[in-house]
Structures are given as C-alpha cells and as structure tokens.
Design an enzyme around this catalytic site. Sequence first.
Site, PDB file in Angstrom:
ATOM      1  N   GLU A 231      37.839  41.238  42.359  1.00 33.58           N
ATOM      2  CA  GLU A 231      39.076  41.150  41.549  1.00 33.58           C
ATOM      3  C   GLU A 231      39.434  39.882  40.720  1.00 33.58           C
ATOM      4  O   GLU A 231      39.003  38.605  41.413  1.00 33.58           O
ATOM      5  CB  GLU A 231      40.173  41.461  42.668  1.00 33.58           C
ATOM      6  CG  GLU A 231      41.723  41.399  41.964  1.00 33.58           C
ATOM      7  CD  GLU A 231      42.743  41.801  42.641  1.00 33.58           C
ATOM      8  OE1 GLU A 231      43.832  42.083  42.085  1.00 33.58           O
ATOM      9  OE2 GLU A 231      42.494  42.006  44.009  1.00 33.58           O
TER      10      GLU A 231
ATOM     11  N   CYS B  31      45.298  44.213  43.339  1.00 33.25           N
ATOM     12  CA  CYS B  31      46.637  44.467  42.735  1.00 33.25           C
ATOM     13  C   CYS B  31      46.696  44.560  41.196  1.00 33.25           C
ATOM     14  O   CYS B  31      47.617  44.887  40.474  1.00 33.25           O
ATOM     15  CB  CYS B  31      47.405  43.060  43.532  1.00 33.25           C
ATOM     16  SG  CYS B  31      47.821  43.479  45.055  1.00 33.25           S
TER      17      CYS B  31
ATOM     18  N   ASN C  18      45.543  51.707  44.487  1.00 37.51           N
ATOM     19  CA  ASN C  18      45.562  50.735  45.338  1.00 37.51           C
ATOM     20  C   ASN C  18      46.751  50.180  46.188  1.00 37.51           C
ATOM     21  O   ASN C  18      47.780  49.878  45.442  1.00 37.51           O
ATOM     22  CB  ASN C  18      45.016  49.509  44.415  1.00 37.51           C
ATOM     23  CG  ASN C  18      44.831  48.285  45.329  1.00 37.51           C
ATOM     24  OD1 ASN C  18      43.836  48.191  46.117  1.00 37.51           O
ATOM     25  ND2 ASN C  18      45.911  47.315  45.218  1.00 37.51           N
ATOM     26  N   GLU C  19      46.808  50.409  47.275  1.00 33.98           N
ATOM     27  CA  GLU C  19      48.039  49.882  48.242  1.00 33.98           C
ATOM     28  C   GLU C  19      49.287  50.330  47.905  1.00 33.98           C
ATOM     29  O   GLU C  19      50.252  49.637  47.847  1.00 33.98           O
ATOM     30  CB  GLU C  19      47.769  48.329  48.173  1.00 33.98           C
ATOM     31  CG  GLU C  19      46.466  47.598  48.725  1.00 33.98           C
ATOM     32  CD  GLU C  19      46.489  46.128  49.164  1.00 33.98           C
ATOM     33  OE1 GLU C  19      47.656  45.691  48.881  1.00 33.98           O
ATOM     34  OE2 GLU C  19      45.803  45.441  49.642  1.00 33.98           O
TER      35      GLU C  19
END
Length: 824
Positions: free
Chosen positions: A57, A246, A378-379
Amino acid sequence: MSRTRWRLGLGATALLTATAVLPAPAQAATVTDYTLTVDPAAQGAAIDDTMYGVFFEDINRAADGGLYAELVQNRSFEYSTADNRSYTPLTAWTVDGTAQVLNDAGRLNERNRSYLSLSAGSSVTNAGYNTGIRVEAGKKYDFSVWARAEAATTLTVTLQDAAGPLASARQVAVKGGWAQYRATFTASRTSSYGRLTVASPAAAALDMVSLFPRDTYRGEPNGLRKDLAEKIEALHPGFVRFPGGCLVNTGSMEDYSEASGWQRARAYQWKDTIGPVEQRATNANFWGYNQSYGLGYYEYFRLAEDIGAMPLPVVPALVTGCGQNKAVADDALLKRHIQDTLDLIEFANGPATSTWGKVRAAMGHPRPFHLTHIEVGNEENLPDEFFARFRQFRAAIQATYPGVQVISNSGPDDSGTTFDTAWKLNRDAGVDMVDEHYYNSPQWFLQNNDRYDSYDRSGPKIFLGEYASQGNAWKNALSEAAYMTGLERNADVVKLASYAPLFANEDYVQWRPDLVWFNNHASWNSANYEVQKLFMTNTGDRVVPSKASLTPSVSGPITGAIGLSTWATSAAYDDVRVTAADGTALFGDDFSGDASKWTHTGTGTWAVQDGRYVQTDATAENTMVQAGDPAWHDYDLHVKATKKSGKEGFLVAFGVKDTGNYYWWNLGGWNNTQSAVEQASDGGKSTLVSKAGSIETGRAYDIDIKVRGRQVTLYLDGQEWGGFTDDRAAEPFRQVVTRDAATGELIVKVVNAQDSAARTAIDLGGAQVASRARVTTLAAAPDAVNSETNTPVTPVTSTLSGVSAKFTYTFPANSVTFLRIRQR
C-alpha cells in the site's frame, strides 16, 4: 568471527556455519522441558504455493520516494494545499529568479494540468526526498523533461550538493511546443544530498521534470528502486496484494472533472494509473500526501510477474472505510465501477486484440498477466451496505470471467458486531474467500494460535490480508511467528496470508510497525521481515500432524488500579468510586476539592472544574490519569461521565498496572461509531469485545465495571452492556511440522517466546531420517530492533548432528528455529 562449537541439547551438537553467533540473552540459564511428537505417516493440510505473500500500500511514502525509483519530488508541480495544508505547487522546489506555476489552456494535457513557467535567466532546483537526491559514483542517471519555448533556448541541467557538482552539466536544446527532452548523467561522486537544477536563459515552460537511476530493478524504465524490489523478491512471495488498503476505498468515487476537482482525494481507480506517465492522473493520498501514479497497475502486474507471484488487486465497492463510513448511493456510478472492474480483468487477461488487452500490449506486454483472484472492498464498517454492492460485483465478474475468484472481507477487526454481521453475509452467500484484518498485541497473537482450528472447513476460505503485532521489536516478531504456526496448521482454511504494511520511509511515517524500513540511500529488514522470510522460504507442501506439550502456567485474578482518559475529545468525570466485592470502600473522589489522588500519565489538560474532573483539550489523544492501587482485584468501579466536545467518547480504565498494561472500556471510539473493551499489553492493544454505538454530547452517563477474578461485566446507565473472561493462556511454545516434497525433508518449526530455553524431547514417530539436519535460528533479546546500522535479529545457520527418530534439542530462549531433517 571464527567458527564455534555450541552445545544444543542432550546428545546433539550443532556446527555454526554463519559468521554470527546467538546473542547472550538467547542463551538463558533456565530451562523448561517440553515434548514434541510427530506422526509422519499421517497427512495434514496441503499448503498452497500462494500461502504467503506481500501486501503493498502507498503508505509511509512507500511508492513515490520509495519503491518507485523516481528521484524528483513533485515532478509535475501538482502538489496542492487541497492535498496537504503544507503543500504548494512548488513544494520540494526552490526558484532562483522568477517562476510561477500555471494551470491554464497551455497545460501539457488534461490530466497533467499544472506546469512551471520559468522566466528568462531563472532556474529551479528540486530537493528530492529525505535528505536529497541520492547518487552513487560511476552510475548513470536518466534525466527527462517535457518543455516548450516560443524562442529557442538551451536548458542547463546540473546535479550538485553543497560540496559542488555531482556530475558534468548537461545542455538540452528546446524549441516549439510541448516535447520530451532527455539527457544522461554519470555521477562523479556518491552523495545522499543531491539537488537537481534546471536553468534557462530564455522563457520556457517545464513539466514532468524527472531523474531516474539507470540501475532500476531488472533495468526497467519507469522502474522500481532496486534494493527495495529485491527485498520483496527475496521473500519468494506467492502473491502480491495491491494497491491497498485504505487508499482503495476512501475519498470520492467520481471521475476526474472540472466540477469534482482533478486531484482532490479521489479513491484509487486503476484506469488513472496506466498509459504514458505524463498522461496519468495525480491524486491526494489518504495518508496525507500526494501520489503521482507513476507506479501504477501495469507496474504492479509486472512486479508480480517478475517475482513469480500471483497478482491480487483490490478495487473499491463504493462503500468508504477507514473511518469515513459512507455508502455511495448512485446506481449509474456503481455500474461504471463494476464495468471498470471487468475492464481491469480484460486488461490483465485479455488478448492483445481486445480493447483493454490492446492497451496492455501498447505498454509493452502483449502476453496476459493471468489474473486469477480479485478483491472487492477493504475493511468496510457498513457490512450490509457493502455486501449489497459486493453481490453485484461478484455476479458480473462470475458471469463474464467464471475462472476469477472474487474475495470479500469481514471489516477492520478480528471480532465484534461488524465482523459477525459480515461473516454471516459471506457465509450465507457462499463466498469463496473472506479477507480478515487485525492489528493486535503480542499477547493476543500468543493467546490465539488456535483461532482457525474451529473455523468451518466447508465454509469460505480465509485470506489474512493484513496483520501485525503492533511493533518491530523481536518480541513482536516472535509472537507473529508463534501465530504463523497456527496459520500453517490450518492451511486447509487459511489459503493466503500477508503481513502489513510492507514499507516505511523513515522520514515520512504514518503507520508503525512496517516490514521493511528505508531512507534515500539504504534499506533494512525488520525483525518481523526475518520471521516472514524464514516461513516464506521454508513453507513445505503439506502439514505433518504433530503435538507438543504446553508451558506450565499460573493465572490469578485481574489486578490493577483505575484510570480515566479521552481520545480527541473533551470530557468531564465525576463521582468515581471503587468498592471491594464485600462492599468495602477502596476509593472515592467527587472532585469537591483538588485532583491530588490522580497521576497524569498521558497527554491533554486536566483540571477540576465545578466539581468535575475535566480534560479540556479536544485534540489530545490518550490523556490518561490514574489512581488507586495496582494490587486491587475483585472490585466494582463506578464513574459518571459527560462528553463536552470532540470526535469520540470516554475511556475508562481498570486493571491498570502501568502506562503500557491495562484494560479500558472505549465508549464511542472509532470516530464515535462503536464501543469496545481493549486490552493494552506492553503498549500494544487488542479488542476483547465490541459493539456498535455512539456517545451523545452533553449527556451524563453512569458507567459501572464489575471485576471478579478474570471475569468482567460492564454496565451502561444501569443496563448490562456486555462482558468477557480473560482466561486464555499466552502460550510461548508453539510448533508446526511440514514436509517438503521436492527435498524429502521434514521441516520442524519451533517458536520459543520466553526467557527460558526449551529442552525438547522430539519423537519423529519412527521415521527413518539422516543423522544431520540443517538448522536456521533467529534469536535475540525481546526488545531488540533492527536498524540501518545494527541488525541484532539476523538468521544464523548451522548443521545439527546426532539426529535420529528420537532426539533432544534445546531451543534457545526468545527464538524461532527451523530444523530441516531429511527422511530416508
């Protein structure tokens, strides 16, 4: 250092062949006895070649200024205060003379909108990243610039540091409209403090000012920084997950446009990152800086291919995460993102004659990249909203590309309401694979080695896409190693696993811990990296069932003092009472006087105001004050709390031993979206129980915590909120055994995460084995941390003699040891 003999247990001797010896703290005088029994005739789970991988990331300047080898920062003058308050279009640049950054019809192209207008006789100098531009004597560096000039001019390009020139100056003749010009430097000296200067005797416009080392990874143009890419390659990862994280599902999901802005925190979308670099968008990074997208999807696919890993991209599902928690309700936009995902698969797998395969081929790769897995989302903290969109992505992908596996996720934590809801949705819909993420304390990893033992073997498989134990000390890596033995034991359920994050530039850190650290001239492996590498390069093909004895343990009641705290919130506390189980008053404070009973151990500003204890700084984090006796146990704690302002709610602590070891009830945490009990152990936190919920400003809440033995019950306004029993042992001795089919070896992997050596009677179940084995050992003091100049956590290889079907081996204190034993 000369070769040394060292006694390694009863009846077995190792000849150390490495140049390092185990550090003194690992050779503890105390010894604990264990047994390890292997059943070589039985078959455990098969382990896929893709079991372990890496997750990249763009965090901690991992891309620009890191893995992406570009040496010029803000090369296209696109930095903006909208991306970072400290930025301007001339961040990292110094002007001598007159120059201005323009954004008008004279721009290079629609995606590269800002450019520098340099007045006659002026120059501009770039400072690079960290301390400056790094060059090494004798190596070549390729300069390029897009420029235009109405009247012919000659740019003078120099590379220098404070001591003088680092290479001979280069002259670049410019005339006419926008065109790219190139030159090459050969460094005459080594420096980490270089500056690149472009000067013009006449007016000129500049954009995409670039300097690349010729010596990139595998010599690729627009390539990767060699030492960092080689550290990825050295892991032999089975997959590469990219580009986040994120930054995938945060920011706007819209297209670039005049209305929405051209670099205003747009979610990462793959089409922005391909094609000629001068035509790629720039963007605000979720982690607080600008990203150039010079390292884009094509480069990620190439990296995966170069290291023999499976590419595993992640695309946004139109539900933001990482604290933003917003579901985008726009059917047309959703359909566009779904089509973008189908186009991505075609870009990766389509023939060179297809629409997007043609784009890939034009970039230099006519062959497909053979994409087999893709992750959607994602999350997300809104599981219902996410899953409604995930279903549409999955249906479209399976209809068009049935051979591509679509991966879902279970939110940002290892447990709690979001986790449970997401898992039910995934299970009910028959999802193939679910991505779990968690960052917990070393103690949690030692306590939860058996996490996947009870998972449904017929349900969705597990992708452990992000995990770490909240530190880069050896004790953190030890706990992760212990946990990885459980991942391998459950390789029939846990199909993919990757530590996170991968990289950190030491001068631009947003997140700790990280696997590899670097600056502009060096990189070094963390202790965690050494553990990952040991497991990733010694995985084996199948688990061989084995059992080991446990460490004798003694567990008493939860003991500790009490505490009050806040996080980015101002709050007032009153009527604090602690009462023993028999009703005896242990502590009380109604704040009618001063706060002399309390010790301030955190940040923030505390004062007694109007009979309440108030923390007034609404920006401070972890503002802990403590009171009472660390020996307290079996008690009731009562607190009245009122939120005055800020982002979150209350933090009420109990079982407080010191500033790094305690429990607290976090009410209104995570931007006032949920409440949880967290346990801090040596500074690292783990969530024990959580629920969705928020705290109202101005309302007084009654908070009661009942501690009995190791059981805790929590009450909010007189109603039972929840509870937990903290009775899991943090077992320090863990092991797993696998078989390498290619070499015929049993790989005995043992983690001893304690200060005493582990004398272990090993029974290989009658297996006929060679009398010598290869040994790799990692051992160090628990608090040891690798740095640029000192790497105490380094593998030591040796040869062990005296091996038989039954033998004894003493595993050093605080160690990870792999024995490769060849079967006859």
